[in-house]
Motif scaffolding. Structure first.
Motif, short mmCIF file in Angstrom:
data_model
loop_
_atom_site.label_atom_id
_atom_site.label_comp_id
_atom_site.label_asym_id
_atom_site.label_seq_id
_atom_site.Cartn_x
_atom_site.Cartn_y
_atom_site.Cartn_z
N MET A 1 0.81 -1.37 -0.03
CA MET A 1 -0.05 -0.13 0.12
C MET A 1 0.86 1.23 -0.12
O MET A 1 1.94 1.37 0.61
CB MET A 1 -0.92 0.08 1.23
CG MET A 1 -1.91 1.20 1.54
SD MET A 1 -2.71 1.15 2.83
CE MET A 1 -4.34 1.16 1.93
N ALA A 2 0.59 2.38 -0.79
CA ALA A 2 1.39 3.56 -0.70
C ALA A 2 1.16 4.24 0.67
O ALA A 2 0.21 4.03 1.21
CB ALA A 2 0.60 4.27 -1.96
N GLU A 3 2.23 4.97 0.68
CA GLU A 3 2.16 6.02 1.70
C GLU A 3 1.68 7.00 1.19
O GLU A 3 1.93 7.81 0.21
CB GLU A 3 3.63 6.29 2.19
CG GLU A 3 3.57 7.27 3.53
CD GLU A 3 5.16 7.43 3.82
OE1 GLU A 3 5.54 7.64 4.90
OE2 GLU A 3 6.21 7.29 3.13
N HIS A 4 0.62 7.90 2.04
CA HIS A 4 0.14 8.96 1.86
C HIS A 4 0.45 10.27 2.62
O HIS A 4 0.35 9.86 3.99
CB HIS A 4 -1.61 8.94 1.94
CG HIS A 4 -1.78 7.78 1.04
ND1 HIS A 4 -2.28 6.57 1.51
CD2 HIS A 4 -2.21 7.75 -0.19
CE1 HIS A 4 -2.37 5.56 0.50
NE2 HIS A 4 -2.50 6.15 -0.48
N LEU A 5 0.64 11.45 2.49
CA LEU A 5 1.15 12.50 3.37
C LEU A 5 0.44 13.75 3.02
O LEU A 5 0.03 14.07 2.22
CB LEU A 5 2.58 12.74 2.98
CG LEU A 5 3.66 11.54 2.82
CD1 LEU A 5 5.02 11.83 2.33
CD2 LEU A 5 3.76 10.97 4.31
N LEU A 6 0.56 14.54 4.17
CA LEU A 6 0.18 15.86 4.22
C LEU A 6 1.44 16.40 4.68
O LEU A 6 2.06 16.52 5.34
CB LEU A 6 -0.72 16.18 5.46
CG LEU A 6 -1.37 17.72 5.68
CD1 LEU A 6 -1.97 18.26 4.49
CD2 LEU A 6 -1.97 17.73 6.92
N VAL A 7 1.80 17.54 3.36
CA VAL A 7 2.94 18.24 3.35
C VAL A 7 2.56 19.74 3.58
O VAL A 7 1.59 20.09 3.04
CB VAL A 7 3.81 17.92 2.20
CG1 VAL A 7 4.88 18.84 2.24
CG2 VAL A 7 4.13 16.51 2.07
N THR A 8 3.38 20.44 4.72
CA THR A 8 3.04 21.72 4.64
C THR A 8 4.11 22.47 4.64
O THR A 8 5.33 22.11 4.72
CB THR A 8 2.48 22.08 6.11
OG1 THR A 8 3.34 21.59 7.25
CG2 THR A 8 1.16 21.33 6.29
N THR A 9 4.13 23.81 4.24
CA THR A 9 5.01 24.95 4.07
C THR A 9 4.29 26.09 4.40
O THR A 9 3.12 26.28 4.40
CB THR A 9 5.76 25.03 2.74
OG1 THR A 9 6.95 25.80 3.04
CG2 THR A 9 4.73 25.62 1.80
N THR A 10 5.00 27.32 4.83
CA THR A 10 4.52 28.44 5.08
C THR A 10 5.30 29.52 4.12
O THR A 10 6.19 29.12 3.54
CB THR A 10 4.82 29.30 6.68
OG1 THR A 10 6.18 28.93 7.07
CG2 THR A 10 3.93 28.26 7.59
N ALA A 11 4.44 30.58 3.85
CA ALA A 11 5.04 31.62 3.05
C ALA A 11 4.57 33.02 3.35
O ALA A 11 3.83 33.27 4.09
CB ALA A 11 4.17 31.32 1.58
N PRO A 12 5.49 33.91 2.77
CA PRO A 12 5.48 35.58 3.55
C PRO A 12 3.91 36.09 3.13
O PRO A 12 3.69 37.10 3.67
CB PRO A 12 6.52 36.08 3.00
CG PRO A 12 7.05 35.47 1.73
CD PRO A 12 6.42 34.02 1.94
N ASP A 13 3.49 35.69 1.88
CA ASP A 13 2.26 36.04 1.43
C ASP A 13 1.38 35.25 0.68
O ASP A 13 1.78 34.16 0.21
CB ASP A 13 2.43 37.56 0.40
CG ASP A 13 3.58 37.09 -0.39
OD1 ASP A 13 3.27 36.33 -1.32
OD2 ASP A 13 4.55 37.77 -0.52
N ARG A 14 0.15 35.66 0.26
CA ARG A 14 -0.88 34.71 -0.36
C ARG A 14 -0.16 34.46 -1.80
O ARG A 14 -0.42 33.21 -2.16
CB ARG A 14 -2.35 35.56 -0.33
CG ARG A 14 -3.27 34.92 -1.25
CD ARG A 14 -4.55 35.45 -1.27
NE ARG A 14 -5.43 34.83 -0.45
CZ ARG A 14 -6.60 35.39 -0.17
NH1 ARG A 14 -7.04 36.36 -0.56
NH2 ARG A 14 -7.41 34.54 0.50
N GLU A 15 0.32 35.28 -2.62
CA GLU A 15 0.61 35.23 -3.78
C GLU A 15 1.62 34.13 -3.82
O GLU A 15 1.71 33.34 -4.75
CB GLU A 15 1.37 36.49 -4.28
CG GLU A 15 0.16 37.58 -4.56
CD GLU A 15 -0.31 38.21 -3.45
OE1 GLU A 15 0.60 38.27 -2.40
OE2 GLU A 15 -1.27 38.98 -3.45
N THR A 16 2.55 34.01 -2.96
CA THR A 16 3.61 33.03 -2.93
C THR A 16 3.13 31.62 -2.56
O THR A 16 3.59 30.81 -3.27
CB THR A 16 4.77 33.39 -1.80
OG1 THR A 16 5.42 34.64 -2.29
CG2 THR A 16 5.93 32.29 -1.73
N ALA A 17 2.27 31.72 -1.38
CA ALA A 17 1.73 30.28 -1.32
C ALA A 17 0.81 29.91 -2.42
O ALA A 17 0.70 28.66 -2.84
CB ALA A 17 0.76 30.63 -0.05
#
Length: 108
Positions: A1-17
């Motif tokens: 079975m495949a591994e399923h992930l939730l990956v996160t990052t933060t950004a300085p503004d909405r446009e970058t995110a």
């Protein structure tokens, strides 16, 4: 079975995110991405405690695609050392997880 992930990052503004989210999905590195914010973050940076407004981008992907997604987020980010973290999804509906795997399969 495949591994399923939730990956996160933060950004300085909405446009970058938004740009990070859209480019990762377009490259099939993530099946989906959401942008949340703004959020207030408290942190240590260069030996100084700080506080700032950031935008959170979260991605659903597979373990097989994580390394490429991480490299993409780091390369495309505006920060020198951005947060890129992942947690395993313990459960999910069979149909959704199948879709996640299919949506992140690179095209031949």
């Amino acid at each position: 079975m495949a591994e399923h992930l939730l990956v996160t990052t933060t950004a300085p503004d909405r446009e970058t995110a938004n740009r990070l989210a859209a480019s990762a999905v377009q490259a099939k590195l993530a099946a989906t991405a959401q942008v949340h914010g703004p959020v207030t973050s408290f942190f240590w940076h260069l030996g100084v405690q700080g506080e700032g407004e950031e935008w959170l981008a979260s991605f659903k992907t597979t373990g097989d695609r994580y390394t490429a997604l991480e490299a993409h987020l780091i390369a495309e980010h505006t920060w020198q050392n951005p947060e890129v973290t992942a947690i395993a999804l313990a459960r999910g509906s069979a149909g959704y997880l199948h879709w996640l795997e299919t949506a992140t399969t690179p095209e031949s």
